[in-house]
Design a protein around this motif. Structure first.
Motif, PDB file in Angstrom:
ATOM      1  N   PRO A   1      25.284  73.157  73.346  1.00  0.00           N
ATOM      2  CA  PRO A   1      25.341  71.860  73.870  1.00  0.00           C
ATOM      3  C   PRO A   1      24.247  71.061  73.058  1.00  0.00           C
ATOM      4  O   PRO A   1      24.558  69.878  72.848  1.00  0.00           O
ATOM      5  N   CYS A   2      23.272  71.631  72.621  1.00  0.00           N
ATOM      6  CA  CYS A   2      22.144  70.502  72.300  1.00  0.00           C
ATOM      7  C   CYS A   2      22.628  70.226  70.786  1.00  0.00           C
ATOM      8  O   CYS A   2      22.740  68.941  70.267  1.00  0.00           O
ATOM      9  N   CYS A   3      23.461  71.081  70.010  1.00  0.00           N
ATOM     10  CA  CYS A   3      24.260  70.497  68.683  1.00  0.00           C
ATOM     11  C   CYS A   3      25.196  69.445  68.997  1.00  0.00           C
ATOM     12  O   CYS A   3      25.227  68.497  68.288  1.00  0.00           O
ATOM     13  N   LEU A   4      26.014  69.573  70.143  1.00  0.00           N
ATOM     14  CA  LEU A   4      27.046  68.460  70.466  1.00  0.00           C
ATOM     15  C   LEU A   4      26.370  67.475  70.858  1.00  0.00           C
ATOM     16  O   LEU A   4      27.075  66.380  70.597  1.00  0.00           O
ATOM     17  N   LEU A   5      25.304  67.388  71.428  1.00  0.00           N
ATOM     18  CA  LEU A   5      24.655  66.196  71.973  1.00  0.00           C
ATOM     19  C   LEU A   5      24.153  65.468  70.742  1.00  0.00           C
ATOM     20  O   LEU A   5      24.261  64.119  70.702  1.00  0.00           O
ATOM     21  N   VAL A   6      23.738  65.917  69.841  1.00  0.00           N
ATOM     22  CA  VAL A   6      23.222  65.468  68.447  1.00  0.00           C
ATOM     23  C   VAL A   6      24.424  64.509  67.889  1.00  0.00           C
ATOM     24  O   VAL A   6      24.492  63.569  67.560  1.00  0.00           O
TER      25      VAL A   6
ATOM     26  N   LEU B   1      24.084  60.800  55.918  1.00  0.00           N
ATOM     27  CA  LEU B   1      22.530  61.026  55.700  1.00  0.00           C
ATOM     28  C   LEU B   1      22.149  61.951  57.359  1.00  0.00           C
ATOM     29  O   LEU B   1      21.736  62.999  57.050  1.00  0.00           O
ATOM     30  N   PHE B   2      22.438  61.463  58.388  1.00  0.00           N
ATOM     31  CA  PHE B   2      22.248  62.243  59.544  1.00  0.00           C
ATOM     32  C   PHE B   2      22.973  63.536  59.613  1.00  0.00           C
ATOM     33  O   PHE B   2      22.343  64.497  59.636  1.00  0.00           O
ATOM     34  N   PRO B   3      24.358  63.812  59.320  1.00  0.00           N
ATOM     35  CA  PRO B   3      25.025  64.887  59.381  1.00  0.00           C
ATOM     36  C   PRO B   3      24.469  66.012  58.197  1.00  0.00           C
ATOM     37  O   PRO B   3      24.367  67.017  58.423  1.00  0.00           O
ATOM     38  N   LEU B   4      24.123  65.327  57.291  1.00  0.00           N
ATOM     39  CA  LEU B   4      23.822  66.260  56.169  1.00  0.00           C
ATOM     40  C   LEU B   4      22.495  66.904  56.436  1.00  0.00           C
ATOM     41  O   LEU B   4      22.116  67.964  56.132  1.00  0.00           O
ATOM     42  N   THR B   5      21.169  66.059  56.901  1.00  0.00           N
ATOM     43  CA  THR B   5      20.083  66.238  57.344  1.00  0.00           C
ATOM     44  C   THR B   5      20.102  67.279  58.365  1.00  0.00           C
ATOM     45  O   THR B   5      19.309  68.420  58.267  1.00  0.00           O
ATOM     46  N   PHE B   6      20.934  67.144  59.404  1.00  0.00           N
ATOM     47  CA  PHE B   6      20.975  68.005  60.503  1.00  0.00           C
ATOM     48  C   PHE B   6      21.549  69.606  59.986  1.00  0.00           C
ATOM     49  O   PHE B   6      21.146  70.414  60.505  1.00  0.00           O
ATOM     50  N   THR B   7      22.665  69.445  59.168  1.00  0.00           N
ATOM     51  CA  THR B   7      23.150  70.697  58.899  1.00  0.00           C
ATOM     52  C   THR B   7      22.171  71.567  57.797  1.00  0.00           C
ATOM     53  O   THR B   7      21.843  72.830  58.049  1.00  0.00           O
ATOM     54  N   ILE B   8      21.382  70.876  56.954  1.00  0.00           N
ATOM     55  CA  ILE B   8      20.477  71.581  56.281  1.00  0.00           C
ATOM     56  C   ILE B   8      19.370  72.191  56.938  1.00  0.00           C
ATOM     57  O   ILE B   8      18.906  73.261  57.070  1.00  0.00           O
ATOM     58  N   SER B   9      18.991  71.400  58.015  1.00  0.00           N
ATOM     59  CA  SER B   9      17.796  71.830  59.245  1.00  0.00           C
ATOM     60  C   SER B   9      18.389  72.997  59.670  1.00  0.00           C
ATOM     61  O   SER B   9      17.577  74.006  59.962  1.00  0.00           O
ATOM     62  N   ASN B  10      19.622  73.074  60.450  1.00  0.00           N
ATOM     63  CA  ASN B  10      20.150  74.280  60.974  1.00  0.00           C
ATOM     64  C   ASN B  10      20.227  75.503  60.117  1.00  0.00           C
ATOM     65  O   ASN B  10      19.738  76.624  60.585  1.00  0.00           O
ATOM     66  N   VAL B  11      20.586  75.361  58.949  1.00  0.00           N
ATOM     67  CA  VAL B  11      20.624  76.447  57.944  1.00  0.00           C
ATOM     68  C   VAL B  11      19.004  76.923  57.625  1.00  0.00           C
ATOM     69  O   VAL B  11      18.865  78.268  57.410  1.00  0.00           O
ATOM     70  N   VAL B  12      18.407  76.005  57.292  1.00  0.00           N
ATOM     71  CA  VAL B  12      17.049  76.427  57.226  1.00  0.00           C
ATOM     72  C   VAL B  12      16.390  77.103  58.490  1.00  0.00           C
ATOM     73  O   VAL B  12      15.715  78.231  58.440  1.00  0.00           O
ATOM     74  N   TYR B  13      16.573  76.777  59.759  1.00  0.00           N
ATOM     75  CA  TYR B  13      15.982  77.356  60.775  1.00  0.00           C
ATOM     76  C   TYR B  13      16.573  78.444  61.017  1.00  0.00           C
ATOM     77  O   TYR B  13      15.701  79.617  61.408  1.00  0.00           O
ATOM     78  N   CYS B  14      17.904  79.016  61.071  1.00  0.00           N
ATOM     79  CA  CYS B  14      18.596  80.228  61.171  1.00  0.00           C
ATOM     80  C   CYS B  14      17.966  81.214  60.081  1.00  0.00           C
ATOM     81  O   CYS B  14      17.538  82.306  60.610  1.00  0.00           O
ATOM     82  N   ILE B  15      18.006  81.024  58.914  1.00  0.00           N
ATOM     83  CA  ILE B  15      17.365  81.796  57.854  1.00  0.00           C
ATOM     84  C   ILE B  15      16.006  82.064  58.226  1.00  0.00           C
ATOM     85  O   ILE B  15      15.596  83.400  57.910  1.00  0.00           O
ATOM     86  N   ALA B  16      15.080  81.194  58.431  1.00  0.00           N
ATOM     87  CA  ALA B  16      13.699  81.446  58.589  1.00  0.00           C
ATOM     88  C   ALA B  16      13.330  82.343  59.895  1.00  0.00           C
ATOM     89  O   ALA B  16      12.580  83.528  59.657  1.00  0.00           O
ATOM     90  N   TYR B  17      14.011  82.192  60.990  1.00  0.00           N
ATOM     91  CA  TYR B  17      13.794  82.740  62.302  1.00  0.00           C
ATOM     92  C   TYR B  17      14.612  84.378  62.271  1.00  0.00           C
ATOM     93  O   TYR B  17      13.783  85.307  62.679  1.00  0.00           O
ATOM     94  N   TYR B  18      15.608  84.502  61.529  1.00  0.00           N
ATOM     95  CA  TYR B  18      16.096  85.786  61.378  1.00  0.00           C
ATOM     96  C   TYR B  18      15.397  86.689  60.332  1.00  0.00           C
ATOM     97  O   TYR B  18      15.143  87.525  60.768  1.00  0.00           O
TER      98      TYR B  18
END
Length: 447
Positions: free
Chosen positions: A248-253, A424-441
């Motif tokens: 839901p958060c991703c879809l809201l963005v 710019l917005f979709p590209l930045t958000f996608t990169i942020s999601n990838v970095v978030y998942c890799i870092a926390y996993y």
């Protein structure tokens, strides 16, 4: 002859059965007599081998079920068979049976370990339809005591990686009164087989990925006590949070990015869309925090909600930037279109001063003038010139062919900031999601 043989066989079987019954009766009588004499002079207040070496208590667990596990209260519950085995040579018997299973009443007449769970809270013994426990005594004095317990224990959880976390919940038990000099605890089958899991064991929120065993001493009431500890390693299922929070958060963005395709003049629509996404994101974050303990640090879920909140806010700020830099009088050129095939009203040459208009690539461009206008340039101001052209075209002549055309303002023109934001917005958000998942996993599985 046949009748005689049949009668003899029946007589032999009957005599064998009677002999067995009498033998069983004598065995039962003998065991009863052994038990009566066994407990004569037995003092249950003294541990086995009092004054000598410590009694060794071997323990093991058979785990039947586990759960619920509460992050709010930081507790977990498990249902298990808890078994203890020790040697009491005072109970050695001269009988032919290897093990003798007795009623639980005899437990009140013999010594047994005062085992407690150090991190337990509301543990209880199952008593339906009777007390779920039994006692077995071997011929050499070995005692096996088993009971079914439901144990509720505390678990100090670290929720920095929530909901991609792995929790380590210990279960510690040992003697309440006896120090290590009197009672020593060991795992019955060593470090590998002392914990038995039921084949149908399933957890709703976690996967049981391991249960390492330890044996150590602990200071209790000023004395060193022998302690056994099993640590349940629980890996959380992230599917629930992925469906109910992350998606839901991703879809809201993504929904907030729709404003990049809305006309920049539609101020109310773009502001309403931005406010809707921000408020919905706030509600999701508050609802999530109500189900978790009030910890003083930031969890992984808080980081993601904050990341989505920042992108939703940035969308609204982007429109404010676009709106500010595209208002009339701020320096952005106003474009007028040329349409020679139009049948609309034409501009009058007499009422349109073309000295302020220049023809570039088939389009009229209004030159930039100082603002606010003064007495000198008010006659050639942009708004005055347009209003004069549009209101007087019907009453006068026709402009030369070189300047004939329809005058219209590009009110739905797209800002260059909007064009850049679409990428710019979709590209930045996608990169942020990838970095978030890799870092926390990586952080979670490195524990």
């Amino acid at each position: 002859m046949r009748k005689y043989i049949l009668i003899c066989s029946l007589t032999l079987q009957l005599s064998t059965t009677l002999a067995q019954i009498m033998s069983d009766g004598k065995t039962a009588v003998n065991i009863s007599n052994v038990l009566d004499t066994l407990l004569e002079g037995y003092d249950k207040r003294l541990r086995p081998g009092f004054g000598g070496e410590a009694v060794v208590v071997n323990a093991d667990l058979s785990l039947r079920s586990m759960g619920p596990i509460s992050e709010l209260d930081m507790i977990y519950t498990l249902d298990c068979y808890f078994r203890q085995r020790w040697m009491d040579r005072r109970l050695a018997m001269n009988v032919s049976l290897e093990n003798l299973t007795l009623g639980i009443k005899i437990l009140e007449r013999i010594w047994h370990p005062d085992t407690v769970f150090y991190n337990g809270q509301k543990s209880y013994l199952h008593a339906i339809t009777s007390h779920n426990r039994f006692l077995r005594i071997g011929a050499n004095g070995t005692v096996l005591f088993s009971q079914r317990l439901t144990i509720q224990a505390t678990c100090r959880m670290h929720l920095e990686n929530f909901p991609m976390d792995i929790q380590h919940c210990p279960l510690m038990f040992g003697s309440f009164a006896y120090s290590i000099e009197d009672v020593e605890y060991n795992w019955r089958y060593g470090q590998s087989k002392s914990i038995e899991l039921a084949p149908d064991l399933r957890l709703s929120q976690f996967d049981l990925v391991g249960f390492p065993l330890t044996n150590y001493t602990r200071l209790v009431k000023g004395d060193l006590h022998s302690v056994l500890c099993v640590t349940f390693k629980l890996s959380r299922h992230a599917g629930y949070f992925l469906i109910n929070l992350y998606l839901p958060c991703c879809l809201l963005v993504v929904l907030s990015w729709v404003s990049f395709w809305i006309n920049r003049e539609a101020t109310a629509d773009r502001i309403a869309l931005g406010s809707l996404t921000v408020l919905t994101m706030t509600i999701l974050g508050i609802e999530n925090k109500s189900q978790l303990p009030k910890v003083s640090y930031i969890t992984a879920l808080d980081v993601y909600v904050a990341l989505c909140f920042v992108f939703a806010i940035a969308t609204t700020i982007e429109f404010a930037v676009v709106h500010y830099f595209t208002k009339y009088g701020t320096g952005e050129p106003l474009m007028l279109s040329s349409d020679e095939d139009s049948s609309e009203d034409e501009i009058s040459e007499e009422n349109t001063s073309l000295d302020s208009l220049t023809l570039q690539n088939g389009k009229f461009k209004v030159q930039d003038y100082p603002w606010p206008p003064n007495a000198v340039n008010v006659k050639v101001g942009v708004l005055a010139k347009l209003c004069h052209c549009l209101t007087r075209t019907k009453t006068k002549g026709v402009v030369p062919k070189a300047y004939k055309g329809k005058v219209s303002v590009f009110s739905n023109s797209v800002s260059q900031v909007d064009r850049a934001s679409r990428v710019l917005f979709p590209l930045t958000f996608t990169i942020s999601n990838v970095v978030y998942c890799i870092a926390y996993y990586l952080w979670a599985f490195s524990e």
